[in-house]
Scaffold this motif. Structure first.
Motif, PDB file in Angstrom:
ATOM      1  N   VAL A 129       0.865  -1.170   0.000  1.00 47.26           N
ATOM      2  CA  VAL A 129       0.000   0.000   0.000  1.00 47.26           C
ATOM      3  C   VAL A 129       0.911   1.233   0.000  1.00 47.26           C
ATOM      4  O   VAL A 129       1.626   1.479   0.966  1.00 47.26           O
ATOM      5  N   LEU A 130       0.874   1.978  -1.096  1.00 49.22           N
ATOM      6  CA  LEU A 130       1.775   3.120  -1.258  1.00 49.22           C
ATOM      7  C   LEU A 130       1.088   4.461  -1.060  1.00 49.22           C
ATOM      8  O   LEU A 130       1.744   5.465  -0.839  1.00 49.22           O
ATOM      9  N   GLY A 131      -0.209   4.501  -1.191  1.00 54.79           N
ATOM     10  CA  GLY A 131      -0.976   5.726  -0.998  1.00 54.79           C
ATOM     11  C   GLY A 131      -2.301   5.358  -0.366  1.00 54.79           C
ATOM     12  O   GLY A 131      -2.606   4.186  -0.183  1.00 54.79           O
ATOM     13  N   LEU A 132      -3.090   6.357  -0.036  1.00 58.26           N
ATOM     14  CA  LEU A 132      -4.379   6.117   0.612  1.00 58.26           C
ATOM     15  C   LEU A 132      -5.466   6.879  -0.108  1.00 58.26           C
ATOM     16  O   LEU A 132      -5.200   7.940  -0.661  1.00 58.26           O
ATOM     17  N   PRO A 133      -6.671   6.336  -0.089  1.00 61.16           N
ATOM     18  CA  PRO A 133      -7.075   5.031   0.421  1.00 61.16           C
ATOM     19  C   PRO A 133      -6.779   3.906  -0.583  1.00 61.16           C
ATOM     20  O   PRO A 133      -6.676   4.135  -1.783  1.00 61.16           O
ATOM     21  N   VAL A 134      -6.691   2.715  -0.052  1.00 60.33           N
ATOM     22  CA  VAL A 134      -6.582   1.487  -0.843  1.00 60.33           C
ATOM     23  C   VAL A 134      -7.543   0.488  -0.209  1.00 60.33           C
ATOM     24  O   VAL A 134      -7.552   0.322   1.007  1.00 60.33           O
ATOM     25  N   THR A 135      -8.330  -0.168  -1.055  1.00 60.03           N
ATOM     26  CA  THR A 135      -9.279  -1.157  -0.566  1.00 60.03           C
ATOM     27  C   THR A 135      -8.952  -2.502  -1.200  1.00 60.03           C
ATOM     28  O   THR A 135      -8.759  -2.594  -2.414  1.00 60.03           O
ATOM     29  N   VAL A 136      -8.878  -3.515  -0.360  1.00 61.58           N
ATOM     30  CA  VAL A 136      -8.531  -4.867  -0.781  1.00 61.58           C
ATOM     31  C   VAL A 136      -9.711  -5.777  -0.469  1.00 61.58           C
ATOM     32  O   VAL A 136     -10.244  -5.745   0.638  1.00 61.58           O
ATOM     33  N   ILE A 137     -10.115  -6.578  -1.455  1.00 59.39           N
ATOM     34  CA  ILE A 137     -11.197  -7.537  -1.250  1.00 59.39           C
ATOM     35  C   ILE A 137     -10.562  -8.876  -0.900  1.00 59.39           C
ATOM     36  O   ILE A 137      -9.680  -9.363  -1.610  1.00 59.39           O
ATOM     37  N   LEU A 138     -11.018  -9.455   0.215  1.00 56.83           N
ATOM     38  CA  LEU A 138     -10.517 -10.758   0.660  1.00 56.83           C
ATOM     39  C   LEU A 138     -11.623 -11.791   0.516  1.00 56.83           C
ATOM     40  O   LEU A 138     -12.787 -11.525   0.859  1.00 56.83           O
ATOM     41  N   ASN A 139     -11.256 -12.966   0.042  1.00 61.51           N
ATOM     42  CA  ASN A 139     -12.216 -14.063  -0.057  1.00 61.51           C
ATOM     43  C   ASN A 139     -12.356 -14.722   1.321  1.00 61.51           C
ATOM     44  O   ASN A 139     -11.629 -14.372   2.265  1.00 61.51           O
ATOM     45  N   PRO A 140     -13.294 -15.648   1.488  1.00 61.09           N
ATOM     46  CA  PRO A 140     -13.490 -16.280   2.800  1.00 61.09           C
ATOM     47  C   PRO A 140     -12.270 -17.045   3.322  1.00 61.09           C
ATOM     48  O   PRO A 140     -12.171 -17.303   4.517  1.00 61.09           O
ATOM     49  N   GLU A 141     -11.335 -17.375   2.444  1.00 63.32           N
ATOM     50  CA  GLU A 141     -10.102 -18.042   2.877  1.00 63.32           C
ATOM     51  C   GLU A 141      -9.081 -17.037   3.396  1.00 63.32           C
ATOM     52  O   GLU A 141      -7.988 -17.412   3.815  1.00 63.32           O
ATOM     53  N   GLY A 142      -9.423 -15.750   3.352  1.00 63.81           N
ATOM     54  CA  GLY A 142      -8.520 -14.708   3.836  1.00 63.81           C
ATOM     55  C   GLY A 142      -7.470 -14.292   2.831  1.00 63.81           C
ATOM     56  O   GLY A 142      -6.463 -13.692   3.195  1.00 63.81           O
ATOM     57  N   GLN A 143      -7.719 -14.557   1.554  1.00 63.24           N
ATOM     58  CA  GLN A 143      -6.770 -14.205   0.503  1.00 63.24           C
ATOM     59  C   GLN A 143      -7.238 -12.962  -0.242  1.00 63.24           C
ATOM     60  O   GLN A 143      -8.434 -12.788  -0.490  1.00 63.24           O
ATOM     61  N   GLU A 144      -6.282 -12.136  -0.628  1.00 61.08           N
ATOM     62  CA  GLU A 144      -6.595 -10.989  -1.468  1.00 61.08           C
ATOM     63  C   GLU A 144      -6.997 -11.490  -2.851  1.00 61.08           C
ATOM     64  O   GLU A 144      -6.293 -12.297  -3.456  1.00 61.08           O
ATOM     65  N   VAL A 145      -8.134 -10.994  -3.362  1.00 58.82           N
ATOM     66  CA  VAL A 145      -8.574 -11.367  -4.704  1.00 58.82           C
ATOM     67  C   VAL A 145      -8.800 -10.152  -5.603  1.00 58.82           C
ATOM     68  O   VAL A 145      -8.949 -10.297  -6.814  1.00 58.82           O
ATOM     69  N   ALA A 146      -8.841  -8.956  -5.015  1.00 57.00           N
ATOM     70  CA  ALA A 146      -9.016  -7.741  -5.806  1.00 57.00           C
ATOM     71  C   ALA A 146      -8.521  -6.547  -4.994  1.00 57.00           C
ATOM     72  O   ALA A 146      -8.457  -6.603  -3.766  1.00 57.00           O
ATOM     73  N   ARG A 147      -8.181  -5.480  -5.728  1.00 55.20           N
ATOM     74  CA  ARG A 147      -7.661  -4.275  -5.082  1.00 55.20           C
ATOM     75  C   ARG A 147      -8.119  -3.053  -5.864  1.00 55.20           C
ATOM     76  O   ARG A 147      -8.105  -3.049  -7.087  1.00 55.20           O
ATOM     77  N   LEU A 148      -8.501  -2.015  -5.121  1.00 52.22           N
ATOM     78  CA  LEU A 148      -8.883  -0.746  -5.723  1.00 52.22           C
ATOM     79  C   LEU A 148      -8.051   0.348  -5.075  1.00 52.22           C
ATOM     80  O   LEU A 148      -8.066   0.506  -3.851  1.00 52.22           O
ATOM     81  N   ILE A 149      -7.331   1.075  -5.896  1.00 55.36           N
ATOM     82  CA  ILE A 149      -6.506   2.184  -5.411  1.00 55.36           C
ATOM     83  C   ILE A 149      -7.291   3.469  -5.601  1.00 55.36           C
ATOM     84  O   ILE A 149      -7.787   3.760  -6.691  1.00 55.36           O
ATOM     85  N   GLY A 150      -7.409   4.238  -4.534  1.00 52.54           N
ATOM     86  CA  GLY A 150      -8.188   5.470  -4.563  1.00 52.54           C
ATOM     87  C   GLY A 150      -9.532   5.264  -3.891  1.00 52.54           C
ATOM     88  O   GLY A 150      -9.864   4.173  -3.445  1.00 52.54           O
ATOM     89  N   ASP A 151     -10.306   6.335  -3.831  1.00 46.89           N
ATOM     90  CA  ASP A 151     -11.598   6.249  -3.164  1.00 46.89           C
ATOM     91  C   ASP A 151     -12.659   5.738  -4.130  1.00 46.89           C
ATOM     92  O   ASP A 151     -12.478   5.769  -5.346  1.00 46.89           O
ATOM     93  N   ALA A 152     -13.733   5.242  -3.559  1.00 47.61           N
ATOM     94  CA  ALA A 152     -14.866   4.734  -4.339  1.00 47.61           C
ATOM     95  C   ALA A 152     -16.125   4.858  -3.502  1.00 47.61           C
ATOM     96  O   ALA A 152     -16.066   4.955  -2.277  1.00 47.61           O
ATOM     97  N   GLU A 153     -17.252   4.849  -4.187  1.00 47.77           N
ATOM     98  CA  GLU A 153     -18.555   4.809  -3.516  1.00 47.77           C
ATOM     99  C   GLU A 153     -18.895   3.335  -3.344  1.00 47.77           C
ATOM    100  O   GLU A 153     -19.479   2.713  -4.238  1.00 47.77           O
ATOM    101  N   TRP A 154     -18.521   2.775  -2.195  1.00 46.98           N
ATOM    102  CA  TRP A 154     -18.660   1.338  -1.959  1.00 46.98           C
ATOM    103  C   TRP A 154     -20.093   0.886  -1.781  1.00 46.98           C
ATOM    104  O   TRP A 154     -20.380  -0.304  -1.864  1.00 46.98           O
ATOM    105  N   ASP A 155     -21.009   1.797  -1.570  1.00 41.26           N
ATOM    106  CA  ASP A 155     -22.413   1.409  -1.444  1.00 41.26           C
ATOM    107  C   ASP A 155     -23.170   1.604  -2.748  1.00 41.26           C
ATOM    108  O   ASP A 155     -24.375   1.379  -2.798  1.00 41.26           O
ATOM    109  N   SER A 156     -22.478   1.985  -3.811  1.00 39.65           N
ATOM    110  CA  SER A 156     -23.140   2.196  -5.092  1.00 39.65           C
ATOM    111  C   SER A 156     -23.684   0.877  -5.630  1.00 39.65           C
ATOM    112  O   SER A 156     -23.240  -0.211  -5.235  1.00 39.65           O
ATOM    113  N   GLY A 157     -24.607   0.979  -6.552  1.00 34.44           N
ATOM    114  CA  GLY A 157     -25.148  -0.213  -7.192  1.00 34.44           C
ATOM    115  C   GLY A 157     -24.063  -1.008  -7.897  1.00 34.44           C
ATOM    116  O   GLY A 157     -24.056  -2.242  -7.858  1.00 34.44           O
ATOM    117  N   GLU A 158     -23.120  -0.293  -8.538  1.00 29.69           N
ATOM    118  CA  GLU A 158     -22.026  -0.968  -9.238  1.00 29.69           C
ATOM    119  C   GLU A 158     -21.170  -1.776  -8.270  1.00 29.69           C
ATOM    120  O   GLU A 158     -20.849  -2.938  -8.534  1.00 29.69           O
TER     121      GLU A 158
END
Length: 176
Positions: free
Chosen positions: A136-165
């Motif tokens: 993680v080099l800047g903020l914010p960074v959001t990482v999606i973890l699967n139920p096994e506790g593994q990173e499966v996706a990453r988004l750098i920067g802010d996002a509207e996490w409650d959006s329909g998308e």
């Protein structure tokens, strides 16, 4: 089936087909979401507001939206309310913000109050150990973890996490 589908998704990503791997769901802020090969997370001790020790392994078995942020980060201030709304809208997902760097617990509580955060945990990575190990080099960074506790996706920067998308992408990931 799930592992095979994930393998297909990650192979597609490796060939530059990230946008097509979730059937056109990567629109809006989710265009910034990058799928990655499932990767184990490093062991790290996170502190709560009372100096209690916690680990991300506490969330194994659940999908996790892990957000690295800081009290001084303007984009984090903009993004945090959407993380609270995501937690409210999708309680089956653990929304886990981690304040990285020097963030006084009292300032985190104040920040949460100003942002309308009512149920998200107060977790800190005070020396940025986990953030550094995860690149993680800047903020914010959001990482999606699967139920096994593994990173499966990453988004750098802010996002509207409650959006329909965002909710559609998360639901699609959970359904695989």
């Amino acid at each position: 089936m799930r592992k095979m589908l994930l393998a297909v998704l990650y192979t597609a990503f490796a060939f530059g087909a990230n946008a097509g791997s979730l059937d056109g769901l990567l629109t809006g802020d989710m265009k910034k979401l990058a799928l990655v090969e499932p990767t184990a997370l490093p062991e790290a001790v996170l502190l709560d507001g009372a100096e209690g020790e916690h680990s991300l392994s506490e969330y194994k078995g659940k999908w996790v939206v892990l957000n690295f942020w800081a009290t001084w980060c303007a984009p984090c201030r903009k993004e945090m309310p959407s993380l609270q709304r995501l937690a409210d809208a999708m309680p089956e997902i653990a929304v886990v913000p981690v304040a990285t760097g020097r963030n006084d617990p009292a300032q985190i509580v104040k920040f949460y109050g100003e942002a309308g955060v009512t149920s998200l945990p107060v977790l800190r990575d005070p020396k940025s150990g986990l953030a550094h190990q995860m690149g993680v080099l800047g903020l914010p960074v959001t990482v999606i973890l699967n139920p096994e506790g593994q990173e499966v996706a990453r988004l750098i920067g802010d996002a509207e996490w409650d959006s329909g998308e965002a909710q559609s992408v998360l639901k699609a990931m959970m359904a695989e």
